[in-house]
Every structure is written in C-alpha cells, then in structure tokens.
Design a protein around this motif. Structure first.
Motif, PDB file in Angstrom:
ATOM      1  N   ALA A 442      -8.037   1.642  -2.704  1.00 36.82           N
ATOM      2  CA  ALA A 442      -8.352   2.490  -1.553  1.00 36.82           C
ATOM      3  C   ALA A 442      -7.076   2.887  -0.840  1.00 36.82           C
ATOM      4  O   ALA A 442      -6.045   2.210  -0.952  1.00 36.82           O
ATOM      5  N   ALA A 443      -7.155   3.984  -0.093  1.00 34.46           N
ATOM      6  CA  ALA A 443      -6.010   4.447   0.691  1.00 34.46           C
ATOM      7  C   ALA A 443      -6.509   5.228   1.890  1.00 34.46           C
ATOM      8  O   ALA A 443      -7.600   5.823   1.851  1.00 34.46           O
ATOM      9  N   VAL A 444      -5.720   5.248   2.950  1.00 25.76           N
ATOM     10  CA  VAL A 444      -6.010   6.029   4.143  1.00 25.76           C
ATOM     11  C   VAL A 444      -5.121   7.269   4.123  1.00 25.76           C
ATOM     12  O   VAL A 444      -3.904   7.172   3.923  1.00 25.76           O
ATOM     13  N   GLU A 446      -2.764  10.145   4.965  1.00 30.24           N
ATOM     14  CA  GLU A 446      -1.731  10.486   5.941  1.00 30.24           C
ATOM     15  C   GLU A 446      -1.549  12.002   6.040  1.00 30.24           C
ATOM     16  O   GLU A 446      -1.384  12.541   7.129  1.00 30.24           O
ATOM     17  N   GLY A 463      -1.350   9.028   0.939  1.00 25.23           N
ATOM     18  CA  GLY A 463      -1.942   8.038   1.818  1.00 25.23           C
ATOM     19  C   GLY A 463      -1.229   6.710   1.729  1.00 25.23           C
ATOM     20  O   GLY A 463      -0.204   6.566   1.054  1.00 25.23           O
ATOM     21  N   SER A 465      -1.913   2.492   1.092  1.00 28.44           N
ATOM     22  CA  SER A 465      -2.808   1.428   0.658  1.00 28.44           C
ATOM     23  C   SER A 465      -2.847   0.339   1.729  1.00 28.44           C
ATOM     24  O   SER A 465      -2.055   0.351   2.680  1.00 28.44           O
ATOM     25  N   GLU A 466      -3.747  -0.624   1.551  1.00 30.65           N
ATOM     26  CA  GLU A 466      -3.817  -1.735   2.504  1.00 30.65           C
ATOM     27  C   GLU A 466      -2.522  -2.550   2.496  1.00 30.65           C
ATOM     28  O   GLU A 466      -2.175  -3.183   3.492  1.00 30.65           O
ATOM     29  N   ARG A 495     -10.553   7.050   5.074  1.00 31.59           N
ATOM     30  CA  ARG A 495     -10.362   6.070   3.999  1.00 31.59           C
ATOM     31  C   ARG A 495     -11.021   6.584   2.726  1.00 31.59           C
ATOM     32  O   ARG A 495     -12.183   7.000   2.725  1.00 31.59           O
ATOM     33  N   SER A 497     -11.943   5.818  -1.370  1.00 38.77           N
ATOM     34  CA  SER A 497     -12.034   4.918  -2.522  1.00 38.77           C
ATOM     35  C   SER A 497     -11.409   5.627  -3.714  1.00 38.77           C
ATOM     36  O   SER A 497     -11.650   6.825  -3.924  1.00 38.77           O
ATOM     37  N   THR A 511     -15.031   7.123   1.695  1.00 33.50           N
ATOM     38  CA  THR A 511     -15.828   5.911   1.734  1.00 33.50           C
ATOM     39  C   THR A 511     -16.864   6.023   2.835  1.00 33.50           C
ATOM     40  O   THR A 511     -16.530   6.191   4.009  1.00 33.50           O
TER      41      THR A 511
END
Length: 512
Positions: A442-444, A446, A463, A465-466, A495, A497, A511
């Motif tokens: 997963a990534a958020v 940017e 993006g 990652s955690e 976020r 997936s 997600t």
C-alpha cells in the motif's frame, strides 16, 4: 576601461541568433548545421571586431540537438559526423579544441562559466558555444514525404562528452508512463498545487497569469516560434486546440520544441578582445556562474521543490555581490511553469514583476530550442546590458526534470577574475528519500498526473509506503472509486492498495 581590466579577464564579446519559420518569406529549410553556422556568423559580426575572430577561436562547443540527445536516436535526415567542426568550418574557424556536449538545458550557461575559468587561467583565449534545432523543418518536410540529406563527413578530432543522461534516468517513472518531460514536470507541478491547496482550474489560471506576460515578450521577438500575445484565460481555458496533455497542463503552457532556431555566444580574454579590435562597448562581463545538480525526482524530499536551482541562483547572486532587487533583467528557464514558480516562491517575486521574468518570451512561446535555449537567453541578456550600461542581468538555465541548473550574472561593469573564483559547482544534496526496490502492499498518494493521449487517460502517482519509501505506480482508472479520486484532481493523501500486473507494473486502487 582598457587599462583597468586585466588581459586574462573573460568577457562576452559576441552573441548571435538565427531563426526561420516554416512557410514564411525567406524560409530556406536550413539544416541544423546551417542554422548554427548562421548564428555563429551573426555572433562574429556582433563583436564589431576589426581582426579575424573566427581565426582566433581555440575552443568550440556544439550543443547536442534534441535528435542526437539520447542513445540510439538518429536524426531522420542524417547529420554531420563531427558536429563542432562542421559548425566551425562554416565560418572558417579551426579550433584546437572541438567539443560535442552532454544533454541538458543548463549546458550553455554552465559552459560560459567553465570557459571563463579556462580563459582566466590562461588555458584558452577565445571559446565559442553554439547550438541549433531544426525540428520544425524536419516535421514539415517529413509530412510532405521529403527527405533531404543533411549528413556531412568532416575530418578532425573532437571530444564527445557523451549523453550525460545518468541523472535523468527514472526507471520506475518511465516504466509507468512518465517517460517524457511533460508528465514528469506535471508530477512536480501537482505537488506544488497540493501545497497551495488549489484546485485544477484555479491552478491552470495561475499558470496562465504567470505566462501571459511571457507571450507578450514573445510576440515582440522576431526569433519567436509562436509570436502571439495571449491572456491568462486564453492559456488556462481547455479547448480542442488547447487540450490537456498531462494534468494540469494545457498544450499551450508546455515547452514548444517545434522550432528552427540557433544561437551562439563568444567568450574571449580581454587581451585578445583588444588585439582583435573589439570595441569595449561590446564587452560584457561575467560576474558569476554557478552550477548545481538535483536529486532524482523520485528521491526528492519535496516533490514540488528544486533546492539545487535555488542554491545556484543564491550562490551566483552572492558571488556577484548582488541581491535579486539589484538585477534589472531576468530570464528564468520556463520549459514549464514550476521552474519559474520555484524562483518566484523563493525570492518573493510576483508573476507580474515589472522587470519581467523572461527576456525571450519563454520556451512555450519563444520556443524550446532543445538543449540550446539558454544561449538565446544569454544573447538577449548581453544585448540588454549593453544597451543599459551598468545594469545587471541574470539567466537561470534548467536541464532535465529540474535535474540540473546553472545561473549566470552579466553586466558591462567590470568583474575581477584575478582570483578565478567566479565559477562554482555546488555540492549535491544527500537527503534522498529511498525508493522501494520490491513490491509494496500500500501507499499514500503524494502527487500524480494523468496523461491525456490518443490511447486514453493514464494516471501515474508517486506515493509513500508505510516504511516511508517512495513508490511509483499507475492508478487503476477502471475502478470507479479510484477514477473518482484521480479525475477529481484531489487524490492527495489517498491510500492505495497495490498489486503487480502481468507487465510487472505497480497498480493502485483506492482502499475503501
């Protein structure tokens, strides 16, 4: 002045430009080399010398044309096997040192610094930088099925400095469709838009407000490829003719590479300028040149930022002993809006600064003459300060995807080169963000862009990652929630997936 300026002081003694537009009176469908030769001849004539300038040239650097700027690319009509000496022979020059440069729009400006340093050190007395583009003619003739032979076999040795594209390689971005300047700059542009909290339409108008004054300068420049004044609304309004090429860019606000333009700059020692009879009112002094290299786009802590370019300008101003308020003539490299916005943001400049932010009209309107644009900017800067004695001009030159930057400061006021410390290469940043090397769950988001091409829209995101690593991928626009997020222009902070598709690309879905 002649008794005050040391013989080994480097000075710009001549600048020249040449251009033609397809179908206009006098259009001759000139080759790259013929365009460059005419610009160099114009620069020699511009010196006003009584002596043989061409015979005095000991160094000639040829700027790579776009069609010779990547491995495996061949000019469709052929080209000289020895580009620098093909240009030299057109003016009767036979330099001891002939160079084919690396790729990058900062090259001209950086070479002014390198050659000035060599002249101050007594290693050269007269160095020339010349480049040309004939992309508009190539396209026009190809469309008619014509294929002239522009190949030349020119003897002599030359230094091939290579393509120099290592800093420009972004394998993950290239693999996901961000394989050219437009989407790569769009990713940075949208990151700035996010920081400002602006929607797409408002930001497009912001770009229009920046570039409308550029169009007025271009309209008055006889060398412009698109000499038409436009309003901010003209530039911002999306139409069939001004379609989105990659969000947030309408077509008219990106660099225009369909040009037939050439420019040349001649730098000589003051001693040689005297010997050649170059009138001293032609001399323009080089007060500072700085060069800097940025982290790769995917590694930059701030995806909207370009601290290397800001450091380059700051360092040049500091070495010249000037502030931005002391500069009367400015040309910030403007292939896209964000390299100019970054300078405006840093220095607190308004988009309608009364000095203007371009001397040529800018790359979308004057023309993006490949790697050679900044030679046109330098030529304009030289002419401005000659006509306004004692004033200062600043040229900021950008290469790659805000990957490299060089800044030059010019004036008729003498510059003391006795310490030979007016050219500097700045250290590269070390705070790179690590890029994920394997699959990530997963990534958020940017930043992002959407390529708008004949095959349909393609969304590209960068993006985190955690684990804090950078992730590059494509958003799955066949998924309704994902399409809504990206087409809204506001996928920031969403976020995703992630999966790997059959081609090995990373594909993200919102997600829920």
């Amino acid at each position: 002045m002649s008794t005050e300026v040391a013989d080994n002081t480097p000075v710009v003694i001549g600048v020249g430009q040449y251009s033609e537009r397809v179908g206009e009176p006098g259009y001759a469908a000139l080759s790259y080399m013929d365009l460059g030769g005419r610009a160099l001849a114009a620069a020699i004539a511009d010196t006003g010398a009584s002596g043989d300038v061409a015979g005095a040239i000991d160094t000639l650097a040829a700027i790579r044309a776009f069609e010779m700027s990547r491995p495996g690319r061949e000019p469709p009509f052929g080209a000289a096997n020895n580009v620098p000496r093909a240009l030299a022979k057109r003016v009767g020059a036979n330099p001891a040192r002939a160079i084919l440069t690396t790729t990058g729009g900062q090259t001209n400006q950086q070479l002014v610094g390198e050659f000035a340093q060599a002249i101050a050190a007594g290693e050269s007395r007269c160095a020339v930088i010349v480049g040309s583009e004939a992309i508009s003619t190539v396209l026009a003739l190809s469309a008619k099925g014509e294929k002239p032979d522009w190949s030349e076999d020119v003897p002599g040795d030359f230094e091939d400095q290579g393509f120099g594209v290592e800093e420009l390689l972004e394998p993950a971005l290239f693999a996901h469709g961000a394989s050219g300047a437009i989407p790569l700059y769009a990713l940075a542009e949208n990151a700035r838009r996010r920081r400002l909290g602006m929607g797409l339409e408002a930001y497009r108008l912001e770009i229009g407000r920046l570039f409308a004054p550029f169009t007025r300068v271009a309209a008055a420049n006889p060398h412009s490829a698109a000499p038409v004044a436009r309003t901010a609304e003209d530039l911002a309004t999306v139409t069939d003719r001004n379609r989105i090429v990659a969000e947030p860019y309408p077509r008219m606000t990106v660099a225009r590479d369909q040009v037939n333009q050439a420019a040349a700059v001649i730098v000589a020692s003051a001693g040689l300028a005297r010997e050649l009879g170059v009138p001293e009112d032609k001399w323009v002094h080089i007060h500072a040149v700085t060069a800097a290299t940025e982290l790769k786009l995917s590694e930059r802590p701030d995806l909207a930022g370009n601290p290397a370019s800001l450091a380059s300008v700051d360092a040049a101003l500091a070495r010249a002993g000037k502030g931005m308020a002391d500069i009367r003539y400015i040309d910030f490299y403007s292939c896209f809006a964000i390299p100019v916005f970054n300078q405006c943001d840093h220095f607190g400049l308004s988009v309608d600064d009364p000095r203007g932010l371009t001397l040529t009209g800018g790359l979308p309107f004057f023309g993006g003459a490949g790697n050679n644009y900044s030679a046109h900017a330098i030529a304009e800067a030289v002419q401005r300060v000659r006509g306004d004695r004692g004033s200062y001009a600043l040229v900021g030159a950008n290469g790659g995807w805000m990957s490299k930057y060089a800044t030059g400061i010019y004036s008729t006021q003498p510059a003391d080169w006795s310490g030979n410390d007016r050219f500097a290469v700045l250290p590269k940043a070390t705070d790179a963000v690590p890029v994920a090397k394997g699959p990530v769950e997963a990534a958020v988001v940017e930043t992002y862009t959407i390529n708008r091409g004949p095959k349909g829209p393609e969304a590209i995101f960068i993006g985190r990652s955690e684990a804090g690593e950078r992730v590059v991928g494509n958003a799955d626009l066949s998924d309704a929630a994902t399409a809504d997020a990206f087409e809204s222009g506001e996928p920031f902070g969403v976020r995703l997936s992630l999966i790997q598709d059959e081609r090995g690309r990373t594909v993200g879905r919102v997600t829920l």
